[in-house]
Design a protein around this motif. Structure first.
Motif, mmCIF file in Angstrom:
data_model
loop_
_atom_site.group_PDB
_atom_site.id
_atom_site.type_symbol
_atom_site.label_atom_id
_atom_site.label_comp_id
_atom_site.label_asym_id
_atom_site.label_seq_id
_atom_site.Cartn_x
_atom_site.Cartn_y
_atom_site.Cartn_z
ATOM 1 N N TYR A 65 0.777 -1.271 0.047
ATOM 2 C CA TYR A 65 0.008 0.064 0.084
ATOM 3 C C TYR A 65 0.815 1.270 -0.032
ATOM 4 C CZ TYR A 65 -3.192 3.671 0.748
ATOM 5 O OH TYR A 65 -3.891 4.767 0.589
ATOM 6 N N ARG B 275 -1.839 8.103 -1.895
ATOM 7 C CA ARG B 275 -1.915 8.828 -3.151
ATOM 8 C C ARG B 275 -1.085 10.070 -3.341
ATOM 9 N NH1 ARG B 275 -6.779 12.328 -4.291
ATOM 10 N NH2 ARG B 275 -7.092 12.360 -6.614
ATOM 11 N N GLU C 139 -4.894 -1.994 4.601
ATOM 12 C CA GLU C 139 -4.990 -2.146 2.963
ATOM 13 C C GLU C 139 -3.903 -3.259 2.454
ATOM 14 O OE1 GLU C 139 -6.358 0.914 0.516
ATOM 15 O OE2 GLU C 139 -5.599 -0.285 -1.396
ATOM 16 N N ALA D 259 -4.925 -10.897 -11.526
ATOM 17 C CA ALA D 259 -5.053 -9.547 -12.272
ATOM 18 C C ALA D 259 -5.848 -8.500 -11.452
ATOM 19 C CB ALA D 259 -5.948 -9.660 -13.638
ATOM 20 N N PRO D 260 -6.787 -8.661 -10.816
ATOM 21 C CA PRO D 260 -7.423 -7.624 -10.340
ATOM 22 C C PRO D 260 -6.967 -6.843 -9.458
ATOM 23 C CG PRO D 260 -8.904 -9.404 -10.406
ATOM 24 C CD PRO D 260 -7.532 -9.949 -10.614
ATOM 25 N N LEU D 261 -5.816 -7.617 -8.207
ATOM 26 C CA LEU D 261 -5.118 -7.105 -7.504
ATOM 27 C C LEU D 261 -4.181 -5.866 -7.654
ATOM 28 C CD1 LEU D 261 -4.210 -10.151 -4.782
ATOM 29 C CD2 LEU D 261 -5.445 -8.108 -4.408
ATOM 30 N N PRO D 262 -4.170 -4.928 -6.881
ATOM 31 C CA PRO D 262 -3.384 -3.723 -7.184
ATOM 32 C C PRO D 262 -1.847 -4.206 -6.901
ATOM 33 C CG PRO D 262 -4.918 -3.062 -5.382
ATOM 34 C CD PRO D 262 -5.092 -4.789 -6.072
ATOM 35 N N ALA D 263 -1.229 -3.824 -7.896
ATOM 36 C CA ALA D 263 0.300 -4.173 -7.956
ATOM 37 C C ALA D 263 0.862 -2.895 -7.381
ATOM 38 C CB ALA D 263 0.937 -4.437 -9.315
ATOM 39 N N ASP E 208 0.685 -0.061 -9.681
ATOM 40 C CA ASP E 208 -0.652 0.744 -9.597
ATOM 41 C C ASP E 208 -0.447 1.811 -8.510
ATOM 42 O OD1 ASP E 208 -1.712 -0.990 -11.711
ATOM 43 O OD2 ASP E 208 -2.032 -2.656 -10.360
ATOM 44 N N TYR E 209 0.107 1.672 -7.348
ATOM 45 C CA TYR E 209 -0.266 2.447 -6.259
ATOM 46 C C TYR E 209 0.771 3.623 -6.599
ATOM 47 C CZ TYR E 209 -2.778 -0.570 -3.202
ATOM 48 O OH TYR E 209 -3.691 -1.313 -2.466
ATOM 49 N N ARG F 203 -0.786 5.885 -9.107
ATOM 50 C CA ARG F 203 -1.823 6.746 -8.804
ATOM 51 C C ARG F 203 -1.420 7.930 -7.905
ATOM 52 N NH1 ARG F 203 -5.590 5.378 -3.565
ATOM 53 N NH2 ARG F 203 -3.774 5.254 -2.620
ATOM 54 N N ARG G 15 -1.149 12.025 -6.656
ATOM 55 C CA ARG G 15 -1.757 13.441 -6.582
ATOM 56 C C ARG G 15 -0.725 14.211 -5.979
ATOM 57 N NH1 ARG G 15 -4.233 17.677 -6.846
ATOM 58 N NH2 ARG G 15 -6.509 18.076 -6.050
ATOM 59 N N ASP H 225 -9.595 9.809 -1.255
ATOM 60 C CA ASP H 225 -8.833 9.726 -2.265
ATOM 61 C C ASP H 225 -9.687 10.087 -3.738
ATOM 62 O OD1 ASP H 225 -6.854 8.759 -0.736
ATOM 63 O OD2 ASP H 225 -6.836 6.591 -1.192
ATOM 64 N N ASP I 14 -10.889 13.606 -6.039
ATOM 65 C CA ASP I 14 -10.861 15.001 -6.457
ATOM 66 C C ASP I 14 -12.454 15.356 -6.435
ATOM 67 O OD1 ASP I 14 -8.108 15.127 -6.506
ATOM 68 O OD2 ASP I 14 -8.160 14.748 -8.654
ATOM 69 N N VAL J 63 -12.593 1.199 1.640
ATOM 70 C CA VAL J 63 -11.355 0.986 2.296
ATOM 71 C C VAL J 63 -11.574 1.580 3.922
ATOM 72 C CG1 VAL J 63 -9.904 1.654 0.426
ATOM 73 C CG2 VAL J 63 -10.910 3.445 1.730
ATOM 74 N N THR J 64 -10.840 1.202 4.764
ATOM 75 C CA THR J 64 -10.896 1.298 6.090
ATOM 76 C C THR J 64 -10.036 2.524 6.212
ATOM 77 O OG1 THR J 64 -11.459 -0.853 6.491
ATOM 78 C CG2 THR J 64 -10.836 0.580 8.410
ATOM 79 N N ARG K 143 -13.578 4.604 -1.961
ATOM 80 C CA ARG K 143 -12.874 5.519 -3.075
ATOM 81 C C ARG K 143 -12.978 4.772 -4.495
ATOM 82 N NH1 ARG K 143 -7.313 2.380 -1.809
ATOM 83 N NH2 ARG K 143 -7.517 0.517 -2.717
ATOM 84 N N LEU L 203 -9.531 1.007 -7.588
ATOM 85 C CA LEU L 203 -7.977 1.130 -8.008
ATOM 86 C C LEU L 203 -7.846 0.358 -8.929
ATOM 87 C CD1 LEU L 203 -5.598 2.588 -6.843
ATOM 88 C CD2 LEU L 203 -5.170 0.544 -5.336
ATOM 89 N N LYS L 204 -8.319 -0.655 -9.098
ATOM 90 C CA LYS L 204 -7.881 -1.731 -10.241
ATOM 91 C C LYS L 204 -9.031 -2.634 -10.617
ATOM 92 C CE LYS L 204 -4.446 -4.068 -12.136
ATOM 93 N NZ LYS L 204 -3.061 -4.920 -11.927
ATOM 94 N N GLY L 205 -9.146 -2.534 -12.107
ATOM 95 C CA GLY L 205 -10.321 -3.093 -12.737
ATOM 96 C C GLY L 205 -10.868 -4.581 -12.304
ATOM 97 N N GLU L 206 -12.207 -4.977 -12.834
ATOM 98 C CA GLU L 206 -12.800 -5.905 -12.204
ATOM 99 C C GLU L 206 -12.256 -7.103 -12.762
ATOM 100 O OE1 GLU L 206 -16.196 -5.413 -10.394
ATOM 101 O OE2 GLU L 206 -14.559 -3.690 -10.216
#
Lengths: 359, 389, 133
Positions: free
Chosen positions: A26, A29, A68, A329-333, A336-337, A340, A342, C92, C94, C107-108, C127, C130-133
Motif C-alpha cells: 500500500y 496517493r 489495506e 489480475a484484479p489485485l493492485p500491484a 498501480d499504487y 496513482r 496526486r 482519495d 478530487d 477502504v478502512t 474510493r 483502484l484496479k479493474g474488475e
C-alpha cells in the motif's frame, strides 16, 4: 539440539519449509516533489536524488495503510481471515503509543479473536523482524499462517534532511507452509549492535539523527555484514540472485551497498522504490520486496536485507516457486499504487502531516 | 376518528420575533410566547403545557425543560411535558396538546415550541442538528444534516434533470413573504442573482437553499369547542392531526426521493378533515431546505413526482398562486428555531385564517395546512385548520 | 460518541459486515433484530464485498464538530453491489471528479479523532476502484 539447523552464530534455518503465501502493498496517493521541498528549505539537501515521496492523507495512518496491505496479502493468498495464527505490525509511527495497532488490523480483517496480535519496534526494520518471527512461528508449527506487516507514516522535522525522504507506505506478508508458498525461505540472519545513529525519545514528535554517523558505522556496516554473512552460510553468491532488496533511506545508500555486496544495477533496480516514494521506514525494504515479487519468475532467488537504526539488519534469502504464477489480475500491484499519484504543495503537505501549529 | 372525541380549537397565539436573541435565554423566549398567547386569548389559567424542543440539552445544557418553563410562566403545579421529535418537535407538541383536548382530558392546554441555537458555535450546532439522523450510521461518517438533504437534492436533480437555479423560486418566495412578516428573521427580499451567488454549504445546497439557525418561541392555546365558543370571537378549528414515520436513515429507504411519511401523514389528515389537496388554500410546509419544499409538495399531492420544483418556477407558490407556501416566510425566511418551527407554522396558519396576516394575507383563506418534518421526514406531522364561519 | 458506542459497531465499521434476513433476503449494514420488510427474526450476519457505485454525493464546506479538520470532504450514498445503500465518506477523490454512477470500493480509514488524547475512530469509506474488475 538435534532439530537445530543453524550454525550457532545467528543463522536461522527453519526445520520445515516455510515461506510467503501472499503479499500486499500500500502506498498513499499524495506526493510531494523534492524540488517543492527545496523551494522552501534551501540547505542543499537536494543531493539525495529523490524525485518525490509519498504522503499519507488526512484520514490515513499506520493502521489504515497496514489494513489495506494486509487485505491485498490475504486476497492473494486466498485464505480465510479467521485462519490467521498471528498478526504482527512493525512500525515506529504507531497511532497509539499504548494500544496495539495489530488488534485494529486484526479486527478489520475479521481475524479476531483466536490469534496472537502484537506490534514490533526496531526503527526501520520493525517490519522484517515481524516477518522473521512469523517465519519462525509457522515453521515451529505454532501457527499455520501468520501475517507480518511493515508500515509507517514517517515524520521529519521541518527543514531537516529527513523531510526529503520520510514518507508513508506499508507492505504485508502472509507467511505459511512451504508447499503453499510463492517464495520459500532458504535462511535468515540478523546482525545487531548498540549504535545510536537515529532515535526518538518519548513524547518527541521528530527523531534525532547522527548525520554522517548514520552511514558507515550504521547503515553500511549492518547491511553489508548481514548480507555477506547470510550468503556465506547458505553458500550463495550474488549471481545466484535475480534481485536484491535493501533498506532505502535515500537513493545513494542502497545502490552503493548493493554494489559493495557484488550486485549489479539489474539486480537492485526492481526493488528500488525510494526515488519515487521516499523512505517508508518499516515499509521500505518490505515494499521493495513486493515490487520485485510482482515481476518474479519461478526458480529465481531474492535477497532482502533490511536496516533499522539503533541498529541492526535482517537478511533473508527466498526462492520463488511456481505459485507466483497465480492469476491475480484484479489485485493492485505496487506499480498501480505508484502511478496513482496526486501532487501536493508544501502547504498542503504541512497540513496533512500535522506540521501546522494551530496555537 | 374513533370513540367519543371532541373538536379542538386554537383560541390564542403568541410568538417572539425569530432571530438572534442575545439578551434572552431559552426560558425567557418560551415564557414570552406563552404570556402573549394567554393575553391573546384573555385566559389566565391553563391545565397543561406541551413544549416542543429538540436541543435544549445539547445547546443550553438544560433538560427537564417543560417543568422549568411552566414554573417561570406561572403555571407551577400544572402538567408540563417536553416533546421531542427532532425538527418536528413543535408539530409533535401540538399533536400531544391536541390529543389531550380531543380526548376530553383537559379543556385548556398550551402548546409551545422553543429553541435557542445562536449561543453556540457553528460546529456544535451542526453536530447537534445531525442528531436528527442516525448517529451510528450517518452522523459518525461526518454527514451533516445539510449533507443528507444535499444527497437527496443531487439525486433529485440527476433523476429529473433539474439545475440548481431551478430551485431559486423557493428561496425568493420565502424571503419575499418574510419581508412582510415583522416577526421574521429576514426582512429583505432576495434576487435570483443572490441565490446563485450564495456561499456553498454542502453541494449542491448553498446558504440560500437553507433555513437559518435561529432563536425563537411560539405558543398556541388549545381548547374544546364548547369553551372556544364561550371565550373567543375568532376560534380556529383543527380539522385534522396526524403523524406518520419513516426510516430515520436515508439509506434504509427503498426510494429516497419520496417522502413516504409526509405523504402518509397528509393522506390521513385529508381523510380526517374530509378534504382533498385541492381544498387547501395555503400550505405551511417544512422548507428547511429548498429540496424539502419540492418533495413536500409532491408527497402531499400538490404536484406529481419530479414536478414539485415546477411550482416554484411558475409562481404557483406565491400568495396569489394556486398553492401559496411559506406565506409568512416559512422556515427559510421567518427562520428555523428547530423545535419551535412546527408551532410557528400553526401560529401563522391561524394568523391567515383570522385575516391577521397583513401584507401576506391569502385572500379568502378558509383552510390551511401545516406540516412539520423531523429528520428527512422520518417523522411527519400534519395539521389542517379551518376558519369557523 | 462514547468508547463502547464505537466499539460495539466495529465489525460493521471496519469491514462492512452487515446482516441478511434469512427469510426474504433483505440486507443492510445496520444490524436489526427484526426484518423491516417481512418481519422475520431469522437474521444472520452478512459480509459485503465492498464494491458499489455512487447513488448520490455531496461535498461539505461546513462540518459538524470533530470533522472540521477534514473540510472539504465528500460524502455519498453508495449502492452496494448486493443492493443496499450505505452512507459514507468518499476518500482519495478530487471533489470535482465525483459522479453519480461511479464505481467505488470500500477502504478502512480514520473517520475522526477525539482530539490528540482521545479515541481514533476507524471505519469504512469508499474510493474510486483502484484496479479493474
Amino acid at each position: 539440539m538435534e532439530n537445530y539447523r543453524g550454525n550457532g552464530r545467528g543463522i536461522m534455518i527453519p526445520n520445515r519449509e516455510v515461506g510467503i503465501v501472499g503479499y500486499g502493498a500500500y502506498i498513499p496517493r499524495f506526493r510531494i516533489r523534492a524540488d517543492e521541498i527545496s523551494r522552501i528549505w534551501k540547505d542543499g539537501e537536494e543531493s539525495l536524488h529523490l524525485e518525490e515521496k509519498s504522503v499519507a492523507g488526512l484520514d490515513e495512518d499506520t493502521a489504515t495503510m497496514a489494513i489495506e496491505a494486509a487485505r491485498n496479502a490475504l486476497e492473494r493468498g486466498r485464505i480465510n481471515p479467521g485462519d490467521m495464527g498471528a498478526i504482527w505490525v512493525g512500525s515506529e509511527s504507531k497511532p497509539y503509543a499504548v494500544k496495539p495497532t495489530a488488534t485494529i488490523v486484526a479486527e478489520a480483517l475479521g481475524s479476531t479473536p483466536h490469534l496472537n496480535a502484537a506490534d514490533w519496534e526496531f526503527a526501520c526494520k520493525a517490519g522484517t523482524e515481524a516477518l522473521q518471527a512469523a517465519l519462525g512461528f509457522v515453521s515451529s508449527g505454532m501457527a499455520h499462517y501468520a501475517l507480518a506487516i511493515g508500515a509507517d507514516t514517517a515524520q521529519g522535522r521541518p527543514g531537516d534532511a529527513l523531510e526529503y525522504t520520510a514518507s508513508a507506505g506499508a507492505a504485508a506478508f502472509l507467511v505459511g507452509p512451504g508447499e503453499e508458498s510463492l517464495a520459500v525461505l532458504e535462511g535468515s540472519y540478523s546482525f545487531v549492535s548498540d549504535t545510536p545513529d537515529f532515535f526518538r525519545r518519548p513524547l518527541q514528535p521528530y527523531p534525532e539523527h547522527g548525520h554522517r554517523f548514520t552511514g558507515e558505522p550504521a547503515y553500511f556496516r549492518h547491511t553489508l555484514q548481514a548480507g555477506q554473512y547470510l550468503m556465506e552460510h547458505l553458500g550463495t553468491k550474488p549471481q545466484d540472485y535475480a534481485c536484491i532488496v535493501l533498506h532505502q533511506p535515500n537513493a545513494k545508500f542502497p545502490e552503493r551497498a548493493a554494489r559493495l555486496l557484488g550486485f549489479s544495477e539489474k539486480q537492485f533496480r526492481p526493488g528500488l522504490l525510494v526515488e519515487v516514494i521516499g523512505n517508508t521506514y518499516a515499509g521500505s525494504s518490505p515494499l521493495g520486496l513486493t515490487a520485485y515479487l510482482d515481476q518474479a519468475q519461478p526458480g529465481e532467488r531474492v535477497l532482502m536485507v533490511s536496516f533499522g537504526s539503533g541498529a541492526g539488519s535482517d537478511a533473508f534469502s527466498f526462492r520463488i516457486t511456481e505459485k507466483i504464477r497465480k492469476n491475480l489480475a484484479p489485485l493492485p500491484a505496487v506499480q498501480d499504487y505508484i502511478s496513482r499519484r496526486r501532487e501536493i504543495d508544501y502547504a498542503t503537505y504541512a497540513r496533512y502531516r500535522g506540521k501546522l501549529n494551530y496555537g | 376518528m374513533k370513540g367519543n372525541s371532541r373538536e379542538v380549537y386554537v383560541v390564542g397565539i403568541g410568538q417572539t420575533a425569530v432571530g438572534e436573541h442575545w439578551e434572552k435565554s431559552l426560558r425567557d423566549l418560551a415564557v414570552e410566547s406563552i404570556l402573549a398567547s394567554l393575553k391573546d386569548a384573555e385566559v389566565e389559567k391553563v391545565e397543561a403545557l406541551y413544549l416542543g424542543n429538540m436541543l435544549s440539552g445539547e445547546l443550553a445544557e438544560q433538560e427537564h425543560l417543560a417543568a422549568l418553563v411552566a414554573d417561570y410562566a406561572g403555571l407551577k403545579g400544572s402538567e408540563a411535558l417536553k416533546v421531542e421529535a427532532a425538527c418536528a418537535s413543535g408539530g409533535a407538541a401540538l399533536r400531544a396538546g391536541y390529543l389531550a383536548v380531543m380526548s376530553g382530558l383537559y379543556d385548556l392546554v398550551l402548546v409551545s415550541g422553543a429553541e435557542k441555537m445562536t449561543d453556540r458555535e457553528n460546529g456544535l450546532v451542526t453536530s447537534a442538528l445531525a442528531m436528527a439522523a442516525d448517529a451510528e450510521f450517518e452522523a459518525v461518517q461526518g454527514i451533516s444534516f445539510v449533507a443528507l438533504n444535499a444527497l437527496v437534492m443531487r439525486r433529485y436533480m440527476h433523476e429529473y434533470g433539474f439545475k440548481h437555479e431551478d430551485f431559486a423560486g423557493f428561496a425568493i418566495n420565502a424571503h419575499h413573504n418574510a419581508a412582510g412578516n415583522p416577526q421574521a428573521m429576514f426582512q429583505r427580499p432576495i434576487s435570483e442573482e443572490d441565490f446563485l451567488q450564495a456561499r456553498m454549504i454542502a453541494e449542491p445546497i448553498n446558504l440560500l437553499d437553507s433555513s437559518p439557525v435561529a432563536d425563537g418561541a411560539a405558543t398556541l392555546l388549545l381548547t374544546s369547542g364548547e369553551v372556544a365558543k364561550s371565550i373567543s370571537t375568532h376560534p380556529v378549528r383543527i380539522l385534522a392531526s396526524s403523524v406518520a414515520t419513516d426510516t430515520i436513515a436515508l439509506h434504509d429507504r427503498d426510494d429516497p426521493l419520496f417522502l413516504q411519511a409526509a405523504s402518509a401523514s397528509a393522506q390521513k389528515a385529508y381523510k380526517q378533515a374530509g378534504v382533498e389537496a385541492e381544498d387547501i388554500d395555503f400550505f405551511e410546509l417544512h422548507d428547511a431546505f429548498s429540496i424539502m419544499s419540492a418533495l413536500s409538495l409532491e408527497a402531499c399531492g400538490f404536484a406529481p413526482r419530479g414536478q414539485g420544483v415546477g411550482l416554484a418556477k411558475d409562481g404557483e407558490i406565491s400568495i396569489e398562486g394556486r398553492i401559496p407556501i411559506s406565506t409568512r416566510g416559512g422556515l427559510k425566511g421567518r427562520g428555523h428555531p428547530v423545535g419551535a418551527s412546527g408551532v410557528y407554522q400553526v401560529v401563522e396558519v391561524v394568523e391567515q385564517l383570522r385575516g391577521q396576516a397583513g401584507l401576506n394575507q391569502v385572500q379568502e383563506a378558509e383552510i390551511g395546512m401545516a406540516q412539520s418534518l423531523g429528520g428527512i421526514a422520518a417523522t411527519a406531522i400534519t395539521h389542517i385548520l379551518a376558519r369557523e364561519s | 460518541m462514547s468508547l463502547p458506542q464505537n466499539w460495539r459497531r466495529q465489525a460493521g465499521r471496519y469491514r462492512l459486515q452487515g446482516i441478511k434476513c434469512q427469510n426474504c433476503g433483505r440486507m443492510s449494514l445496520a444490524p436489526r433484530s427484526i426484518c423491516p420488510r417481512c418481519h422475520s427474526t431469522d437474521i444472520a450476519p452478512h459480509q459485503f464485498s465492498g464494491k458499489g457505485e455512487i447513488y448520490s454525493h455531496s461535498t461539505l464546506y461546513q462540518a459538524p464538530a470533530g470533522y472540521q479538520a477534514y473540510i472539504p470532504y465528500t460524502v455519498a450514498l453508495v449502492r452496494l453491489e448486493e443492493g443496499p445503500l450505505v452512507s459514507a465518506q468518499l476518500t482519495d477523490v478530487d471533489t470535482d471528479q465525483v459522479q453519480i454512477g461511479q464505481k467505488v470500493e470500500m477502504v478502512t480509514r480514520k473517520l475522526r479523532e477525539y482530539g490528540d488524547e482521545g479515541l481514533i475512530v476507524y471505519g469504512y469509506k469508499f474510493r474510486p476502484v483502484l484496479k479493474g474488475e
